[in-house]
Design an enzyme around this catalytic site. Sequence first.
Site, mmCIF file in Angstrom:
data_model
loop_
_atom_site.group_PDB
_atom_site.id
_atom_site.type_symbol
_atom_site.label_atom_id
_atom_site.label_comp_id
_atom_site.label_asym_id
_atom_site.label_seq_id
_atom_site.Cartn_x
_atom_site.Cartn_y
_atom_site.Cartn_z
ATOM 1 N N LEU A 113 45.161 153.459 20.592
ATOM 2 C CA LEU A 113 46.192 153.621 21.809
ATOM 3 C C LEU A 113 45.423 153.267 22.908
ATOM 4 C CD1 LEU A 113 47.942 156.589 20.019
ATOM 5 C CD2 LEU A 113 48.697 154.136 20.090
ATOM 6 N N ASN A 114 45.590 152.240 23.595
ATOM 7 C CA ASN A 114 44.738 151.783 24.831
ATOM 8 C C ASN A 114 45.508 151.695 26.174
ATOM 9 O OD1 ASN A 114 42.172 150.853 26.119
ATOM 10 N ND2 ASN A 114 43.147 148.749 25.986
ATOM 11 N N LYS A 127 40.948 153.609 30.732
ATOM 12 C CA LYS A 127 39.901 154.516 30.520
ATOM 13 C C LYS A 127 38.960 154.145 29.416
ATOM 14 C CE LYS A 127 39.933 159.334 28.958
ATOM 15 N NZ LYS A 127 40.494 160.504 28.425
ATOM 16 N N GLN A 190 52.743 147.887 25.167
ATOM 17 C CA GLN A 190 53.878 149.023 25.070
ATOM 18 C C GLN A 190 54.878 148.321 26.049
ATOM 19 O OE1 GLN A 190 51.499 152.336 26.034
ATOM 20 N NE2 GLN A 190 53.274 153.347 25.579
ATOM 21 N N GLY A 222 55.022 156.644 26.261
ATOM 22 C CA GLY A 222 54.360 157.602 25.495
ATOM 23 C C GLY A 222 54.074 156.419 24.225
ATOM 24 N N HIS A 223 53.151 157.066 23.141
ATOM 25 C CA HIS A 223 52.554 156.225 22.274
ATOM 26 C C HIS A 223 53.728 156.038 21.098
ATOM 27 C CE1 HIS A 223 51.639 160.343 20.797
ATOM 28 N NE2 HIS A 223 50.327 160.262 21.855
ATOM 29 N N ASP A 253 40.086 157.287 23.171
ATOM 30 C CA ASP A 253 39.387 158.388 23.716
ATOM 31 C C ASP A 253 38.946 159.357 22.766
ATOM 32 O OD1 ASP A 253 41.380 160.087 23.712
ATOM 33 O OD2 ASP A 253 41.443 160.236 25.854
ATOM 34 N N ASN A 330 46.262 163.350 16.021
ATOM 35 C CA ASN A 330 46.717 162.025 16.462
ATOM 36 C C ASN A 330 45.883 160.921 15.736
ATOM 37 O OD1 ASN A 330 49.222 161.362 17.644
ATOM 38 N ND2 ASN A 330 48.154 160.326 19.043
ATOM 39 N N LYS A 396 38.491 163.783 27.737
ATOM 40 C CA LYS A 396 39.618 163.876 28.361
ATOM 41 C C LYS A 396 38.881 164.122 29.931
ATOM 42 C CE LYS A 396 42.970 163.527 25.321
ATOM 43 N NZ LYS A 396 43.599 162.055 25.159
#
Length: 508
Positions: A113-114, A127, A190, A222-223, A253, A330, A396
């Site tokens: 998830l990027n 990020k 997305q 959102g993912h 991350d 996750n 984070k």
Amino acid sequence: MAVYVEGLSKALAGGGMAQFQEMMRQQLESLMHAELEKLLDTSSSAEKEVSRKDFEGFKNLFHRFLQVKGPSVEWIKIQRPPEYSIQPYDRIAARGLPDNVADSLNKLVVVKLNGGLGTSMGCKGPKSLISVRNENTFLDLTVQQIEHLNKTYNTDVPLVLMNSFNTDEDTKKILQKYTHHRVKIHTFNQSRYPRINKESLLPVSTNLTMNGQNAEGWYPPGHGDIYASFYNSGLLDQLIAQGKEYIFVSNIDNLGATVDLHILQHLVQQPNGKRCEFIMEVTDKTRADVKGGTLIQYDGKLRLLEIAQVPKAHVDEFKSVSKFKIFNTNNLWISLAAIKRLQEQKAMDMEIIVNPKTLDGGQNVIQLETAVGAAIKCFENALGINVPRSRFLPVKTTSDLLLVMSNLYSLEAGCLTMSPKREFPTTPHVKLGSSFTKVQEYLTRFESIPDILELDHLTVSGDVTFGKNVSLKGTVIIIANHGDRIDIPAGSMLENKIVSGNLRIMDH
């Protein structure tokens, strides 16, 4: 408008509050559809078609948002998951690995998830492009991990990045540097949904462009959007045609989210009728994780319960480590064929997260989102696996960054593993103050990263810098009062110390 008012009067005269509410919902929905059509008319044909697909998903989400009446769970119906539905990792690993691990790996796709930016750490751009260890970025480490797998087992595990409109362009530029690595890299985007005015519940954007103030009118939802956008991109069908069966999804991350051969083997060795379509990696909750989503049994199915769904009266109970002992990392393993089936049946059902935001001009908006793990209840034979804490190593904040840059971890083939010299497996609790929030500031405050092999707890507040070869042990608290500055001298060893504004050093 007069007809609409007359219709409402009739609905109320007919005694139906429910009927009135239904008419209001229908009116809001038709207004929304009209606004979305207006937005589509402001664009060229190529962009229009992409946005039309996105808007279909948004209309569905908006429709469900208008239908919601109160909490999405009844607290009294929540049950602990049955013993067999959350397996300990050790039990799965104890079965060992067969000789043909390569066959299983060739059925796997790694999805990261990027979509996120590095703004919370004071960085511009995606990020995933922040350096986290020896000049390696999150993306570098991911590519190294998968390349190592492909070389070791002579396999073809591809990497798929789910980008957002915020990260797509910058990420694609960087991907050129991996051309000669033994990893096929695919990307898809997305969806792009319109933020809606909190009062009118209509889009705040006036056209489809991302220019100037209008850029604030859009968000990646959102993912949980992974299922629809993966399917719509055509990449899902392409991978199924290549013989791929499962995706391993995780946040880019989370440096602990590496391909685990034991979990993969557990998936592929199930007999066809009992095929597990969804595995969620969970881990034991500590006091730092009290807000993390947890697995429950609800209406006979495993379900993810997030803090946002918990009625106010039960929030403390939800945060309790004794009742809800695990939380969602996750890290998810999901069947590609099952995603395709659920998308085509329009049976993917995820709770809506209503995320309020304030735009730069002060306008209050809401964005409707979903979470990828919330779909667990839609899949057959879903399972939780209670994994070691080492599989959850998210970065984070710069406090997390200090841990992963330090001698607490060693780096090999893109994987971080805790040093055997650390006598206990837990990570130290690190809280760096606001002077360390941005990565650039944080880097200027450390001449070199301290030795923290024997550290339990570190709190730093105020204007503090660290010289070279500092060693921190036990509990160390360093507080520079406003206007003061503390420079920890090179070569210092602080063990169980409190260092305050005038650089007095006291035993803790």
